[in-house]
Write a protein that holds these residues in place. Structure first.
Motif, PDB file in Angstrom:
ATOM      1  N   SER A 168     -34.813  54.693   7.114  1.00 31.32           N
ATOM      2  CA  SER A 168     -34.288  55.615   8.126  1.00 31.32           C
ATOM      3  C   SER A 168     -32.775  55.683   8.061  1.00 31.32           C
ATOM      4  N   ARG A 169     -32.152  54.548   7.895  1.00 28.57           N
ATOM      5  CA  ARG A 169     -30.689  54.506   7.782  1.00 28.57           C
ATOM      6  C   ARG A 169     -30.226  55.307   6.569  1.00 28.57           C
ATOM      7  N   ASN A 170     -30.951  55.181   5.454  1.00 33.10           N
ATOM      8  CA  ASN A 170     -30.585  55.918   4.245  1.00 33.10           C
ATOM      9  C   ASN A 170     -30.730  57.429   4.445  1.00 33.10           C
ATOM     10  N   TYR A 171     -31.806  57.843   5.136  1.00 35.40           N
ATOM     11  CA  TYR A 171     -31.998  59.276   5.402  1.00 35.40           C
ATOM     12  C   TYR A 171     -30.849  59.828   6.242  1.00 35.40           C
ATOM     13  N   MET A 172     -30.423  59.056   7.226  1.00 37.75           N
ATOM     14  CA  MET A 172     -29.295  59.477   8.053  1.00 37.75           C
ATOM     15  C   MET A 172     -28.016  59.571   7.229  1.00 37.75           C
ATOM     16  N   LYS A 173     -27.872  58.654   6.295  1.00 42.10           N
ATOM     17  CA  LYS A 173     -26.699  58.669   5.421  1.00 42.10           C
ATOM     18  C   LYS A 173     -26.702  59.933   4.562  1.00 42.10           C
ATOM     19  N   TYR A 174     -27.876  60.317   4.053  1.00 36.79           N
ATOM     20  CA  TYR A 174     -27.965  61.536   3.240  1.00 36.79           C
ATOM     21  C   TYR A 174     -27.533  62.759   4.049  1.00 36.79           C
ATOM     22  N   ILE A 175     -28.008  62.862   5.302  1.00 35.00           N
ATOM     23  CA  ILE A 175     -27.651  64.000   6.146  1.00 35.00           C
ATOM     24  C   ILE A 175     -26.151  64.005   6.429  1.00 35.00           C
ATOM     25  N   PHE A 176     -25.593  62.826   6.658  1.00 32.38           N
ATOM     26  CA  PHE A 176     -24.155  62.737   6.902  1.00 32.38           C
ATOM     27  C   PHE A 176     -23.358  63.270   5.713  1.00 32.38           C
ATOM     28  N   TRP A 177     -23.717  62.858   4.498  1.00 33.40           N
ATOM     29  CA  TRP A 177     -22.969  63.289   3.314  1.00 33.40           C
ATOM     30  C   TRP A 177     -23.191  64.764   3.023  1.00 33.40           C
ATOM     31  N   ILE A 178     -24.372  65.283   3.320  1.00 36.43           N
ATOM     32  CA  ILE A 178     -24.607  66.721   3.162  1.00 36.43           C
ATOM     33  C   ILE A 178     -23.688  67.503   4.095  1.00 36.43           C
ATOM     34  N   ASN A 191     -23.609  58.246  14.747  1.00 32.56           N
ATOM     35  CA  ASN A 191     -25.027  57.882  14.862  1.00 32.56           C
ATOM     36  C   ASN A 191     -25.449  56.957  13.727  1.00 32.56           C
ATOM     37  N   TYR A 192     -24.962  57.256  12.524  1.00 31.02           N
ATOM     38  CA  TYR A 192     -25.291  56.431  11.363  1.00 31.02           C
ATOM     39  C   TYR A 192     -24.724  55.019  11.520  1.00 31.02           C
ATOM     40  N   ARG A 193     -23.500  54.923  12.007  1.00 28.58           N
ATOM     41  CA  ARG A 193     -22.867  53.621  12.164  1.00 28.58           C
ATOM     42  C   ARG A 193     -23.548  52.767  13.227  1.00 28.58           C
ATOM     43  N   THR A 247     -29.334  65.675  17.403  1.00 29.94           N
ATOM     44  CA  THR A 247     -28.026  66.096  16.906  1.00 29.94           C
ATOM     45  C   THR A 247     -28.174  67.067  15.741  1.00 29.94           C
ATOM     46  N   VAL A 248     -29.117  66.778  14.838  1.00 30.21           N
ATOM     47  CA  VAL A 248     -29.373  67.675  13.697  1.00 30.21           C
ATOM     48  C   VAL A 248     -29.843  69.041  14.185  1.00 30.21           C
ATOM     49  N   ASN A 249     -30.782  69.043  15.130  1.00 30.69           N
ATOM     50  CA  ASN A 249     -31.285  70.315  15.673  1.00 30.69           C
ATOM     51  C   ASN A 249     -30.171  71.100  16.363  1.00 30.69           C
ATOM     52  N   ALA A 250     -29.303  70.383  17.092  1.00 31.58           N
ATOM     53  CA  ALA A 250     -28.177  71.042  17.761  1.00 31.58           C
ATOM     54  C   ALA A 250     -27.217  71.640  16.739  1.00 31.58           C
ATOM     55  N   PHE A 251     -27.019  70.942  15.619  1.00 37.53           N
ATOM     56  CA  PHE A 251     -26.139  71.430  14.549  1.00 37.53           C
ATOM     57  C   PHE A 251     -26.673  72.739  13.968  1.00 37.53           C
ATOM     58  N   ILE A 252     -27.973  72.792  13.704  1.00 33.94           N
ATOM     59  CA  ILE A 252     -28.596  73.992  13.143  1.00 33.94           C
ATOM     60  C   ILE A 252     -28.493  75.160  14.122  1.00 33.94           C
ATOM     61  N   LEU A 253     -28.850  74.913  15.376  1.00 32.56           N
ATOM     62  CA  LEU A 253     -28.818  75.972  16.387  1.00 32.56           C
ATOM     63  C   LEU A 253     -27.389  76.452  16.657  1.00 32.56           C
ATOM     64  N   THR A 254     -26.421  75.532  16.592  1.00 29.51           N
ATOM     65  CA  THR A 254     -25.031  75.906  16.826  1.00 29.51           C
ATOM     66  C   THR A 254     -24.520  76.830  15.720  1.00 29.51           C
ATOM     67  N   ASN A 255     -24.906  76.547  14.483  1.00 25.12           N
ATOM     68  CA  ASN A 255     -24.499  77.406  13.376  1.00 25.12           C
ATOM     69  C   ASN A 255     -25.104  78.798  13.495  1.00 25.12           C
ATOM     70  N   VAL A 264     -32.806  72.065   3.152  1.00 26.28           N
ATOM     71  CA  VAL A 264     -31.840  70.982   2.936  1.00 26.28           C
ATOM     72  C   VAL A 264     -32.086  69.819   3.890  1.00 26.28           C
ATOM     73  N   TYR A 265     -32.212  70.127   5.181  1.00 23.24           N
ATOM     74  CA  TYR A 265     -32.378  69.079   6.188  1.00 23.24           C
ATOM     75  C   TYR A 265     -33.854  68.799   6.483  1.00 23.24           C
ATOM     76  N   GLY A 266     -34.698  69.827   6.329  1.00 20.65           N
ATOM     77  CA  GLY A 266     -36.110  69.684   6.713  1.00 20.65           C
ATOM     78  C   GLY A 266     -36.846  68.610   5.938  1.00 20.65           C
ATOM     79  N   ILE A 267     -36.583  68.526   4.618  1.00 23.51           N
ATOM     80  CA  ILE A 267     -37.268  67.525   3.779  1.00 23.51           C
ATOM     81  C   ILE A 267     -36.917  66.114   4.253  1.00 23.51           C
ATOM     82  N   ILE A 268     -35.625  65.895   4.479  1.00 24.67           N
ATOM     83  CA  ILE A 268     -35.187  64.562   4.932  1.00 24.67           C
ATOM     84  C   ILE A 268     -35.708  64.278   6.333  1.00 24.67           C
TER      85      ILE A 268
END
Length: 224
Positions: free
Chosen positions: A35-45, A114-116, A137-145, A201-205
């Motif tokens: 789970s931590r790694n998945y969050m890290k991937y989203i952060f770097w994306i 969140n990752y930290r 937070t991810v859902n809010a990011f998508i909706l905000t864009n 991009v985000y859905g798979i993770i």
């Protein structure tokens, strides 16, 4: 030589206790790490997106021709192009661009925070709450864009009617209908493309993170 009894052998083998390969603590640690790694991937994306849009914004700022395509549409509607018109339109694009970078930067920071906060040895219930918060937070990011895109389109529509009124231009019914239909269709297509992008991009993770979350909830329910 004694006769070999296959049925007896199968019964004895089936009755032997099966030792679990991993205990709950080991599974928990593995799920936490994943789970931590998945969050890290989203952060770097999100960091890559921020850098990409920053470079793109600087490029268009240097080129100073971002609004040309929209100006061409206005001219076809009978609007007279002048320096004041170009400046106002450029300001609209600049405001939306800055707002987009600020919002993206804000979510990059939120993803990092969140990752930290995620720790492998953290309490299970608290860890589940962290994952749920991260998903929100991810859902809010998508909706905000998507919301930023709608704000830009709304601003351009308002600007169009403002210019038409200022220059005393009246569109006939067919031109007005074509303009509105074009805006609506373009908006729908843009929203769909943005949604598809984030789902890919985000859905798979996020789907893998959801799977981990469900397993963590199952372990937590067994512990209670």
């Amino acid at each position: 030589m004694p006769e070999f009894d296959l049925d007896s052998f199968k019964k004895t083998w089936q009755e032997q206790p099966v030792q679990p390969k991993y205990d709950n603590n080991e599974i928990l640690k593995m799920l936490n790490k994943k789970s931590r790694n998945y969050m890290k991937y989203i952060f770097w994306i999100s960091v890559v997106e921020f850098l990409f849009f920053s470079v793109l914004g600087v490029f268009y700022l240097i080129q100073s021709n971002e609004s040309d395509s929209f100006l061409n549409i206005l001219e076809k509607m009978g609007v007279q192009k002048d320096n004041q018109l170009v400046t106002k339109l450029d300001n609209i694009y600049l405001i939306i661009k800055i707002l987009s970078l600020v919002v993206t930067g804000f979510f990059v920071l939120k993803f990092y925070q969140n990752y930290r906060k995620i720790k492998v040895e953290e309490d299970l219930k608290l860890f589940i709450i962290r994952i749920i918060t991260f998903k929100k937070t991810v859902n809010a990011f998508i909706l905000t864009n998507i919301g930023l895109l709608l704000i830009l389109i709304t601003a351009l529509i308002g600007f169009t009617f403002y210019i038409l009124n200022a220059q005393h231009i009246e569109l006939d019914s067919s031109s007005f209908t074509g303009f509105i239909v074009g805006i609506v269709v373009s908006t729908i297509l843009c929203v769909i493309l943005i949604w598809i992008y984030y789902r890919l991009v985000y859905g798979i993770i996020m789907s893998r993170l959801d799977k981990n979350l469900n397993q963590l909830k199952e372990i937590e329910s067994h512990e209670n």
